[in-house]
Design an enzyme around this catalytic site. Sequence first.
Site, PDB file in Angstrom:
ATOM      1  N   CYS A   2       0.840  -1.202   0.000  1.00  0.00           N
ATOM      2  CA  CYS A   2       0.000   0.000   0.000  1.00  0.00           C
ATOM      3  C   CYS A   2       0.874   1.250   0.000  1.00  0.00           C
ATOM      4  O   CYS A   2       2.001   1.234   0.472  1.00  0.00           O
ATOM      5  CB  CYS A   2      -0.870   0.039   1.242  1.00  0.00           C
ATOM      6  SG  CYS A   2      -1.996  -1.345   1.340  1.00  0.00           S
ATOM      7  N   ARG A  27       5.137  -0.158  -6.680  1.00  0.00           N
ATOM      8  CA  ARG A  27       5.053  -1.002  -5.485  1.00  0.00           C
ATOM      9  C   ARG A  27       4.062  -2.144  -5.665  1.00  0.00           C
ATOM     10  O   ARG A  27       4.021  -3.072  -4.869  1.00  0.00           O
ATOM     11  CB  ARG A  27       4.611  -0.151  -4.279  1.00  0.00           C
ATOM     12  CG  ARG A  27       5.608   0.917  -3.904  1.00  0.00           C
ATOM     13  CD  ARG A  27       4.953   2.037  -3.125  1.00  0.00           C
ATOM     14  NE  ARG A  27       4.609   1.682  -1.779  1.00  0.00           N
ATOM     15  CZ  ARG A  27       5.280   2.043  -0.702  1.00  0.00           C
ATOM     16  NH1 ARG A  27       6.355   2.782  -0.828  1.00  0.00           N
ATOM     17  NH2 ARG A  27       4.884   1.700   0.492  1.00  0.00           N
ATOM     18  N   TRP A  74      -2.543  -2.665  -1.758  1.00  0.00           N
ATOM     19  CA  TRP A  74      -2.112  -4.052  -2.025  1.00  0.00           C
ATOM     20  C   TRP A  74      -2.794  -4.862  -0.936  1.00  0.00           C
ATOM     21  O   TRP A  74      -2.444  -4.781   0.245  1.00  0.00           O
ATOM     22  CB  TRP A  74      -0.582  -4.130  -1.948  1.00  0.00           C
ATOM     23  CG  TRP A  74      -0.031  -5.520  -1.860  1.00  0.00           C
ATOM     24  CD1 TRP A  74       0.301  -6.195  -0.726  1.00  0.00           C
ATOM     25  CD2 TRP A  74       0.262  -6.404  -2.936  1.00  0.00           C
ATOM     26  NE1 TRP A  74       0.781  -7.434  -1.037  1.00  0.00           N
ATOM     27  CE2 TRP A  74       0.770  -7.603  -2.379  1.00  0.00           C
ATOM     28  CE3 TRP A  74       0.139  -6.308  -4.324  1.00  0.00           C
ATOM     29  CZ2 TRP A  74       1.156  -8.682  -3.165  1.00  0.00           C
ATOM     30  CZ3 TRP A  74       0.530  -7.388  -5.095  1.00  0.00           C
ATOM     31  CH2 TRP A  74       1.031  -8.555  -4.514  1.00  0.00           C
ATOM     32  N   ASN A 100      -1.205   2.660   5.413  1.00  0.00           N
ATOM     33  CA  ASN A 100      -0.245   1.677   4.913  1.00  0.00           C
ATOM     34  C   ASN A 100       0.275   0.915   6.122  1.00  0.00           C
ATOM     35  O   ASN A 100       0.791   1.526   7.049  1.00  0.00           O
ATOM     36  CB  ASN A 100       0.898   2.415   4.202  1.00  0.00           C
ATOM     37  CG  ASN A 100       2.057   1.497   3.860  1.00  0.00           C
ATOM     38  OD1 ASN A 100       1.876   0.285   3.732  1.00  0.00           O
ATOM     39  ND2 ASN A 100       3.238   2.065   3.717  1.00  0.00           N
ATOM     40  N   GLY A 101       0.110  -0.402   6.120  1.00  0.00           N
ATOM     41  CA  GLY A 101       0.578  -1.202   7.251  1.00  0.00           C
ATOM     42  C   GLY A 101      -0.482  -2.208   7.660  1.00  0.00           C
ATOM     43  O   GLY A 101      -1.390  -2.515   6.886  1.00  0.00           O
ATOM     44  N   GLU A 479      17.582 -24.458  -4.482  1.00  0.00           N
ATOM     45  CA  GLU A 479      17.146 -23.071  -4.631  1.00  0.00           C
ATOM     46  C   GLU A 479      18.336 -22.152  -4.909  1.00  0.00           C
ATOM     47  O   GLU A 479      18.252 -21.241  -5.734  1.00  0.00           O
ATOM     48  CB  GLU A 479      16.364 -22.637  -3.379  1.00  0.00           C
ATOM     49  CG  GLU A 479      15.929 -21.184  -3.355  1.00  0.00           C
ATOM     50  CD  GLU A 479      15.080 -20.733  -4.544  1.00  0.00           C
ATOM     51  OE1 GLU A 479      14.621 -21.574  -5.345  1.00  0.00           O
ATOM     52  OE2 GLU A 479      14.903 -19.508  -4.694  1.00  0.00           O
ATOM     53  N   LYS A 483      18.682 -19.881  -8.278  1.00  0.00           N
ATOM     54  CA  LYS A 483      18.855 -18.423  -8.203  1.00  0.00           C
ATOM     55  C   LYS A 483      20.053 -17.998  -9.031  1.00  0.00           C
ATOM     56  O   LYS A 483      19.998 -17.045  -9.788  1.00  0.00           O
ATOM     57  CB  LYS A 483      19.052 -18.053  -6.732  1.00  0.00           C
ATOM     58  CG  LYS A 483      18.434 -16.800  -6.234  1.00  0.00           C
ATOM     59  CD  LYS A 483      16.957 -16.780  -6.011  1.00  0.00           C
ATOM     60  CE  LYS A 483      16.123 -17.391  -7.060  1.00  0.00           C
ATOM     61  NZ  LYS A 483      14.773 -17.699  -6.743  1.00  0.00           N
ATOM     62  N   GLU A 486      19.528 -18.501 -12.976  1.00  0.00           N
ATOM     63  CA  GLU A 486      18.565 -17.662 -13.691  1.00  0.00           C
ATOM     64  C   GLU A 486      19.028 -16.225 -13.851  1.00  0.00           C
ATOM     65  O   GLU A 486      18.631 -15.562 -14.798  1.00  0.00           O
ATOM     66  CB  GLU A 486      17.157 -17.736 -13.089  1.00  0.00           C
ATOM     67  CG  GLU A 486      16.960 -17.102 -11.757  1.00  0.00           C
ATOM     68  CD  GLU A 486      15.509 -17.194 -11.274  1.00  0.00           C
ATOM     69  OE1 GLU A 486      14.585 -17.080 -12.079  1.00  0.00           O
ATOM     70  OE2 GLU A 486      15.317 -17.362 -10.055  1.00  0.00           O
ATOM     71  N   HIS A 502      28.698 -41.048  -7.019  1.00  0.00           N
ATOM     72  CA  HIS A 502      28.007 -41.941  -7.957  1.00  0.00           C
ATOM     73  C   HIS A 502      27.950 -41.333  -9.361  1.00  0.00           C
ATOM     74  O   HIS A 502      27.171 -41.775 -10.191  1.00  0.00           O
ATOM     75  CB  HIS A 502      26.605 -42.257  -7.441  1.00  0.00           C
ATOM     76  CG  HIS A 502      26.626 -42.947  -6.110  1.00  0.00           C
ATOM     77  ND1 HIS A 502      27.023 -44.264  -5.958  1.00  0.00           N
ATOM     78  CD2 HIS A 502      26.363 -42.501  -4.859  1.00  0.00           C
ATOM     79  CE1 HIS A 502      26.973 -44.600  -4.682  1.00  0.00           C
ATOM     80  NE2 HIS A 502      26.584 -43.546  -3.988  1.00  0.00           N
ATOM     81  N   LYS A 601       8.103 -12.836 -15.035  1.00  0.00           N
ATOM     82  CA  LYS A 601       7.744 -12.900 -13.621  1.00  0.00           C
ATOM     83  C   LYS A 601       6.557 -13.829 -13.404  1.00  0.00           C
ATOM     84  O   LYS A 601       6.516 -14.584 -12.452  1.00  0.00           O
ATOM     85  CB  LYS A 601       7.431 -11.492 -13.098  1.00  0.00           C
ATOM     86  CG  LYS A 601       7.104 -11.430 -11.613  1.00  0.00           C
ATOM     87  CD  LYS A 601       8.329 -11.771 -10.771  1.00  0.00           C
ATOM     88  CE  LYS A 601       8.041 -11.917  -9.307  1.00  0.00           C
ATOM     89  NZ  LYS A 601       9.079 -12.686  -8.604  1.00  0.00           N
TER      90      LYS A 601
HETATM   91  O1  M6R Z   1       4.388 -17.189  -9.357  1.00  0.00           O
HETATM   92  P1  M6R Z   1       4.857 -18.580  -9.062  1.00  0.00           P
HETATM   93  O2  M6R Z   1       5.398 -18.715  -7.676  1.00  0.00           O
HETATM   94  O3  M6R Z   1       3.829 -19.634  -9.328  1.00  0.00           O
HETATM   95  O4  M6R Z   1       6.068 -18.823 -10.053  1.00  0.00           O
HETATM   96  C1  M6R Z   1       6.705 -20.057 -10.114  1.00  0.00           C
HETATM   97  C2  M6R Z   1       8.022 -19.964 -10.852  1.00  0.00           C
HETATM   98  O5  M6R Z   1       7.809 -19.529 -12.156  1.00  0.00           O
HETATM   99  C3  M6R Z   1       9.001 -19.014 -10.147  1.00  0.00           C
HETATM  100  O6  M6R Z   1       9.244 -19.397  -8.822  1.00  0.00           O
HETATM  101  C4  M6R Z   1      10.329 -18.968 -10.890  1.00  0.00           C
HETATM  102  O7  M6R Z   1      10.982 -20.196 -10.769  1.00  0.00           O
HETATM  103  C5  M6R Z   1      11.203 -17.827 -10.351  1.00  0.00           C
HETATM  104  N1  M6R Z   1      11.721 -17.055 -11.424  1.00  0.00           N
HETATM  105  C6  M6R Z   1      12.344 -18.299  -9.542  1.00  0.00           C
HETATM  106  O8  M6R Z   1      13.126 -17.261  -9.063  1.00  0.00           O
END
Ligand code: M6R
Length: 606
Positions: A2, A27, A74, A100-101, A479, A483, A486, A502, A601
């Site tokens: 927000c 935001r 939001w 906001n909050g 993870e 990160k 990507e 293995h 995204k």
């Molecule tokens: O919006 P979602 O959490 O469903 O998205 C899933 C994946 O597309 C998302 O986590 C993607 O792997 C990210 N870019 C990872 O950083």
Amino acid sequence: MCGIVAYTGKLNAQDVILNGLSKLEYRGYDSAGISVISNGEIKSLKRQGKIKILEEALEKNPLKSHIGIGHVRWATHGVPNETNAHPQISMNGKFSLVHNGIIENYLELKNMLEAEGYVFKSQTDTEVIPMLIEKFYEGDLLKAVEKTIGLIRGAYAFAVLSSDEENRLIAVKHSSPLVGGVFEDGIILASDVTSVISHSKKIIYFEEDDIIDVNNGDYTIYNKGKIIDRPFKETKMSLEEASKENYPHFLLKEIHEQGKVLQEGLSIRIKNNKIDLGEGAFSSSDLKKFKKIYAVACGTAYHACLAIKYAMEKLLRLPVTCEVASEFKYEDYFVDENSLVLVVSQSGETADTISAIRKAKDLGATTLSITNVLGSTISRITDRVMYCYCGPEISVASTKAYTSQIIAGYLLAIDMALKLDKISDDEVQKYIEEIKKIPAKIDEILKDEEDYKKIADEIKLAKSIFYTGRGLDFVTAKEGALKLKEISYIHAEAFQAGELKHGPLALIEKDTPVISIATQNHTMEKTASNNEELMARGAKVYALGFKENNLLKASSLEFIGIPKTIDLFAPILAVVPLQVIAYYTSALLGNDVDKPRNLAKSVTVE
Ligand code: M6R
């Protein structure tokens, strides 16, 4: 997240406020609204959706005034719609407020006010504030605000108007940001500098518990009953820089926000040391029905599922099957009406995950989502929903959503285990005590940012980077690798530490970087031996574990120490240095950190 804007002065308030709101668009928001005082009355207009829609409505019905407040929302409490949009108005229509909050004790205040005859229209936590101001008002808005803030608990920055005092607006800052600008044509207050800098580069940064009384073109700042002065600070920030709050990229900002947003999320989910899952909560009889649990998602959200699986299996003693959503739709997983299908999605719009939910529903399963976006498709089509409350995530690489998803899933697991008598109240208290310490520990980890940057500099030219771990540490390894790949475009892969010999060990050459995660006590020694095997073959091993771990220090080239927590919660902390390493690797390589190539995204195609 927000955002609020308030203005009084010579200009048309509607124009200044709309302009200010448009600067808060970055935001993320789902509705917007504005109130002004005109002819001694509060006049408001609110719209769901983009500011553009509000603007068009205002073109048809302009609100002319020298004073007003505006908001982009939001959603946290209550779905995104016009009723829940701000400004929220008191019952007698004389007080209009933007906030906001989060008001943590809103339910108890709402119950109290309802018992006194106040009638609420929205599902928001905010509405209690104008109602309390109405209750306490005796001709002086400042006094009514002071009494109100004596009752509300939580985080808030708000601005309020009273139709009985046409030239006055009051704003308060408590744990949510508020800044101001004073310029020839008036006074503007807002959630961040982006809304102020087009009018004034001289900014007042209000401090904790400041009350700003803007009256007849002048302003007074009160703090703890005393009048105080706050200096103006000149800013040279451009609009773009300001929206990132001085961070070079949204990703770094979002990594740093984690302590704060997780803290806010916990304050919604834990009340009086009891877990409150709101709409996500199952009753004991609901839970007894589930014979099988599935956790389904994509990418980072899938990794959150893997961590949640550990928590559920440990606490519920029930097998949990994790599957990526794009596979779930096509395979036969024995899902039936005795199954719970948990889906996790930051955006709530991922096409693969939506298809998986539809399949689960067709097979008669109960569906529960953990998502960050109120009103998103996934929140609407699942039977129950838990929100992450981590605010909008703008950078394509997911960081704060991941840690907040794990926390939400863990709280779900603890709540389910308690209701199924698998754990005692005392055990729940221990988990709650520990989880509450997580946000501060994340802030502590981030103090070592320069060390992680140094590692990023050392690995940035590597051909391949490997991440290893066992059990929950393997989840963090996966993870961390995702990160890095990507956003840095370096080949990164995670292996179970015990699997190296293995096959994957053949990939190790002199100086191949390996980040070995070892937080889990029961596998520590084995992982340390694996690190020795890696180093014997020339790998540069960076070991990540709890601070003061001499075994890991001895079996690595460099040691990344994080604060101690219970093993189950380790993934929430251990991922943070990996996020920062990925960030700096990408930034040092000059990549487009927030918008990596080929990725989106929200992935709305299967
Ligand atoms: O919006 P979602 O959490 O469903 O998205 C899933 C994946 O597309 C998302 O986590 C993607 O792997 C990210 N870019 C990872 O950083």
